[in-house]
Scaffold this motif. Structure first.
Motif, PDB file in Angstrom:
ATOM      1  N   LEU A  90      31.319  40.967 -38.355  1.00 15.35           N
ATOM      2  CA  LEU A  90      30.502  40.999 -39.570  1.00 15.35           C
ATOM      3  C   LEU A  90      29.096  40.546 -39.199  1.00 15.35           C
ATOM      4  O   LEU A  90      28.893  39.388 -38.824  1.00 15.35           O
ATOM      5  N   ASN A  91      28.137  41.434 -39.268  1.00 13.78           N
ATOM      6  CA  ASN A  91      26.794  41.084 -38.810  1.00 13.78           C
ATOM      7  C   ASN A  91      25.835  40.831 -39.965  1.00 13.78           C
ATOM      8  O   ASN A  91      26.171  40.983 -41.148  1.00 13.78           O
ATOM      9  N   VAL A  92      24.626  40.433 -39.604  1.00 18.26           N
ATOM     10  CA  VAL A  92      23.631  39.991 -40.583  1.00 18.26           C
ATOM     11  C   VAL A  92      23.289  41.063 -41.607  1.00 18.26           C
ATOM     12  O   VAL A  92      22.929  40.754 -42.747  1.00 18.26           O
ATOM     13  N   SER A  93      23.426  42.317 -41.246  1.00 24.46           N
ATOM     14  CA  SER A  93      23.058  43.390 -42.171  1.00 24.46           C
ATOM     15  C   SER A  93      23.911  43.388 -43.440  1.00 24.46           C
ATOM     16  O   SER A  93      23.538  43.998 -44.444  1.00 24.46           O
ATOM     17  N   TYR A  94      25.059  42.690 -43.385  1.00 23.07           N
ATOM     18  CA  TYR A  94      25.935  42.635 -44.554  1.00 23.07           C
ATOM     19  C   TYR A  94      25.788  41.332 -45.340  1.00 23.07           C
ATOM     20  O   TYR A  94      26.619  41.024 -46.190  1.00 23.07           O
ATOM     21  N   SER A  95      24.724  40.584 -45.071  1.00 25.14           N
ATOM     22  CA  SER A  95      24.511  39.305 -45.751  1.00 25.14           C
ATOM     23  C   SER A  95      24.470  39.465 -47.263  1.00 25.14           C
ATOM     24  O   SER A  95      25.044  38.663 -48.012  1.00 25.14           O
ATOM     25  N   SER A 106      21.369  30.861 -51.133  1.00 26.87           N
ATOM     26  CA  SER A 106      22.653  31.165 -50.491  1.00 26.87           C
ATOM     27  C   SER A 106      22.514  32.369 -49.561  1.00 26.87           C
ATOM     28  O   SER A 106      23.144  32.413 -48.498  1.00 26.87           O
ATOM     29  N   LEU A 107      21.695  33.334 -49.931  1.00 26.83           N
ATOM     30  CA  LEU A 107      21.477  34.504 -49.060  1.00 26.83           C
ATOM     31  C   LEU A 107      20.844  34.071 -47.747  1.00 26.83           C
ATOM     32  O   LEU A 107      21.253  34.532 -46.672  1.00 26.83           O
ATOM     33  N   ARG A 108      19.863  33.183 -47.821  1.00 27.82           N
ATOM     34  CA  ARG A 108      19.229  32.685 -46.593  1.00 27.82           C
ATOM     35  C   ARG A 108      20.242  31.950 -45.721  1.00 27.82           C
ATOM     36  O   ARG A 108      20.263  32.118 -44.492  1.00 27.82           O
ATOM     37  N   TYR A 109      21.101  31.159 -46.353  1.00 24.19           N
ATOM     38  CA  TYR A 109      22.142  30.424 -45.626  1.00 24.19           C
ATOM     39  C   TYR A 109      23.136  31.372 -44.973  1.00 24.19           C
ATOM     40  O   TYR A 109      23.496  31.206 -43.799  1.00 24.19           O
ATOM     41  N   ILE A 110      23.580  32.379 -45.702  1.00 27.56           N
ATOM     42  CA  ILE A 110      24.542  33.349 -45.162  1.00 27.56           C
ATOM     43  C   ILE A 110      23.941  34.092 -43.981  1.00 27.56           C
ATOM     44  O   ILE A 110      24.624  34.332 -42.968  1.00 27.56           O
ATOM     45  N   LYS A 111      22.683  34.463 -44.070  1.00 28.40           N
ATOM     46  CA  LYS A 111      22.022  35.146 -42.950  1.00 28.40           C
ATOM     47  C   LYS A 111      22.051  34.279 -41.695  1.00 28.40           C
ATOM     48  O   LYS A 111      22.292  34.786 -40.586  1.00 28.40           O
ATOM     49  N   ARG A 112      21.830  32.995 -41.852  1.00 27.61           N
ATOM     50  CA  ARG A 112      21.858  32.094 -40.693  1.00 27.61           C
ATOM     51  C   ARG A 112      23.266  32.006 -40.117  1.00 27.61           C
ATOM     52  O   ARG A 112      23.446  32.016 -38.896  1.00 27.61           O
ATOM     53  N   CYS A 113      24.261  31.907 -40.996  1.00 27.77           N
ATOM     54  CA  CYS A 113      25.646  31.815 -40.523  1.00 27.77           C
ATOM     55  C   CYS A 113      26.048  33.082 -39.764  1.00 27.77           C
ATOM     56  O   CYS A 113      26.621  33.012 -38.667  1.00 27.77           O
ATOM     57  N   LEU A 114      25.755  34.238 -40.334  1.00 22.26           N
ATOM     58  CA  LEU A 114      26.156  35.496 -39.695  1.00 22.26           C
ATOM     59  C   LEU A 114      25.366  35.746 -38.411  1.00 22.26           C
ATOM     60  O   LEU A 114      25.862  36.404 -37.495  1.00 22.26           O
TER      61      LEU A 114
END
Length: 302
Positions: A174-179, A194-202
């Motif tokens: 699951l890559n960043v493009s699906y954040s 939360s979107l910024r956080y998810i991008k960092r996690c992915l």
């Protein structure tokens, strides 16, 4: 508190924390990522060294620039004497009580000190709890200096046949493009922070998905900066087909082969998820997952 930034000290602390699993697992997982590139720019504080009673991981100061970003402003705590944590926690040099923040740990007894420290700083506290789910491999970490995480993958699993893919469904990273997709379906997300956080996690941590017939994820799971797996979701149209289970079998084997510790949490009333995770080899830990969300008086809950 003492800031530990020497690699030998951090490795020694990781080894020491392993002996207190599962209670120390939230901090252990954070320290694991710190020792492997520190992608979230975290730091580690202890009350003394080498003999310590309390460990706190937190983001470095330059990371905590948004007072309302409780996805980033997270403190993870383990204490050998939780009842004596109040004096440390009320120190504004340790916890920035002027921000909306989260304190996480697997010791309910930390709560008294957290609430007292918050009260002294005019901060409101909301407590959440859940069951902590771990595997036998993670429990074994406290008994040895060498990780045994690979054993789950090496010995196989009762659901090994689920590793095979079904037509039109493919296991993938699951890559960043699906954040955006993850954020839109995460109950604790659905906002810009939360979107910024998810991008960092992915972008920094292992995550997995099952691609459906249209070539987009229909089931997925992520990992957070403390090695907790979560944000799991399956698109309603493709539920009850075994895709999430197949994905989790492959994902867990990958983590074991890479010797990455992992664990999860689930609300006690969510019996369906508990049954599914039990079939995957998860056990209910002897302690629970706890989170204290803290709001200064001038910052009301969103």
């Amino acid at each position: 508190m003492i800031l530990l930034n020497n690699s030998e000290q951090l490795l020694a602390l990781l080894k020491s924390l392993a002996r207190s699993i599962p209670e120390s697992l939230k901090v252990y997982g954070s320290l694991f990522h710190i020792n492997h590139g520190n992608p979230f720019n975290m730091e580690v504080l202890v009350d003394s060294w080498p003999k310590y009673q309390m460990v706190i991981t937190r983001p470095q100061k330059q990371e905590m620039t948004d007072d309302m970003d409780s996805y980033t402003n997270v403190y993870r705590i383990f204490s050998k004497d939780p009842q004596k944590s109040q004096e440390v926690l009320k120190n504004s040099e340790i916890i920035n009580w002027k921000q909306k923040l989260q304190i996480q740990g697997f010791q309910e007894s930390l709560g008294e000190g957290i609430r007292a420290a918050a009260f002294s700083n005019s901060v409101k506290v909301e407590h959440s709890r859940a069951l902590l789910l771990i595997t036998e491999d993670v429990l074994k970490l406290h008994a040895t200096n060498k990780s045994k995480l690979g054993s789950w993958a090496e010995t196989g699993h009762p659901d090994d046949e689920l590793e095979s893919e079904t037509p039109n469904f493919k296991y993938a990273q699951l890559n960043v493009s699906y954040s955006g997709l993850v954020n839109d379906n995460w109950k604790l997300g659905m906002n810009k922070r939360s979107l910024r956080y998810i991008k960092r996690c992915l972008g920094a941590l292992p995550a997995a998905c099952m691609l459906g017939p249209e070539g987009v994820p229909v089931s997925w799971v992520t990992m957070d900066p403390s090695c907790e797996i979560g944000m799991g979701y399956s698109v309603e149209k493709y539920r009850r087909r075994g895709n999430a289970t197949r994905m989790m079998v492959r994902y867990m084997k990958y983590l074991c082969q890479k010797i990455i510790p992992f664990y999860g949490s689930v609300l006690e009333e969510n019996q369906g998820v508990i049954r599914k995770t039990s079939a995957l080899g998860f056990l209910e830990a002897s302690c629970q997952w706890h989170q204290w969300t803290c709001y200064p008086q001038n910052l009301v809950p969103l």
